[in-house]
Design a protein around this motif. Structure first.
Motif, PDB file in Angstrom:
ATOM      1  N   VAL A  90       0.850  -1.186   0.000  1.00  0.00           N
ATOM      2  CA  VAL A  90       0.000   0.000   0.000  1.00  0.00           C
ATOM      3  C   VAL A  90       0.888   1.238   0.000  1.00  0.00           C
ATOM      4  N   ILE A  91       0.679   2.109  -0.967  1.00  0.00           N
ATOM      5  CA  ILE A  91       1.482   3.329  -1.047  1.00  0.00           C
ATOM      6  C   ILE A  91       0.665   4.569  -0.720  1.00  0.00           C
ATOM      7  N   GLN A  92      -0.637   4.412  -0.658  1.00  0.00           N
ATOM      8  CA  GLN A  92      -1.508   5.525  -0.268  1.00  0.00           C
ATOM      9  C   GLN A  92      -2.810   4.963   0.291  1.00  0.00           C
ATOM     10  N   GLY A  93      -3.247   5.518   1.415  1.00  0.00           N
ATOM     11  CA  GLY A  93      -4.513   5.100   1.998  1.00  0.00           C
ATOM     12  C   GLY A  93      -4.405   4.005   3.044  1.00  0.00           C
ATOM     13  N   MET A  94      -3.239   3.855   3.649  1.00  0.00           N
ATOM     14  CA  MET A  94      -3.102   2.823   4.687  1.00  0.00           C
ATOM     15  C   MET A  94      -4.027   3.117   5.864  1.00  0.00           C
TER      16      MET A  94
END
Length: 208
Positions: free
Chosen positions: A157-161
């Motif tokens: 996950v690179i955005q929205g964890m």
């Protein structure tokens, strides 16, 4: 107006269904790296995938996303401070994909917080169900389970964890113990586990 509304509803229902499975899809090779977006009932998050981390897993995930397997999927096993596991409840589609197993691979990318990996139950049993690590689960890198060592991650996950960590986890593992109901009677399953989050759709996005 009533006839038009019914026609529109039928069109939307057809558009949301996974494409009819074709075995040739399982032969498709993914790009060396790609990005996907999950739109869920909790919000959206983005995942980066690289083939070098687990080539066969990256290929299968690419195939599943491309042919909309995860659309209308369910986070059916969410264990706090462990994993959020998900899959599709369409029995026919799932059985078709499950006939094509993913060869086992060694762990290159470990099970760090936010990484994505296929669930499995033994040798060459990776097929369609996946999990996202909700914390660092390094023990999964070397765990010998049914004579297979480690669960290789292939994306992260690179955005929205923050969205991932908010996925409903109140049922713990109990909802996973009744997936037979999910596959036979989705409505009944959600009557028992109404708070489970759903994947609305998953699709490819451009590199950021």
């Amino acid at each position: 107006m009533k006839k038009l509304s019914i026609a529109l509803l039928l069109t939307l229902m057809i558009g949301c269904n996974p494409a009819i499975f074709k075995s040739k899809w399982t032969k498709e090779i993914a790009p060396e790296s790609y990005f996907t977006r999950f739109e869920t009932t909790k919000g959206s998050f983005d995942i980066e995938v690289k083939r070098k981390w687990s080539p066969k897993a990256a290929d299968r995930f690419y195939q599943l996303v491309k042919y909309k397997y995860f659309d209308n999927g369910v986070f059916y096993r969410v264990v706090p401070e462990f994993v959020a596991q998900f899959g599709n409840s369409d029995t026919t589609t799932t059985k078709a994909w499950n006939k094509s197993k993913i060869p086992d691979e060694k762990v290159i990318l470990g099970n760090e917080k936010g990484t994505l990996s296929f669930a499995r139950g033994g040798k060459e049993t990776r097929t369609t169900d996946l999990y996202i690590n909700l914390q660092d689960n390094s023990r999964l890198d070397t765990l010998n389970y049914n004579d297979v060592v480690g669960f290789p991650a292939f994306g992260k996950v690179i955005q929205g964890m923050d969205v991932v960590t908010e996925i409903y986890s109140g049922y713990g593992g109990s909802s996973a113990q009744k997936t037979d109901v999910l596959y036979t009677d989705r409505k009944k399953y959600f009557e028992e586990f109404p708070k489970l989050d759903v994947i609305q759709k998953v699709y490819f996005i451009n590199e950021k």
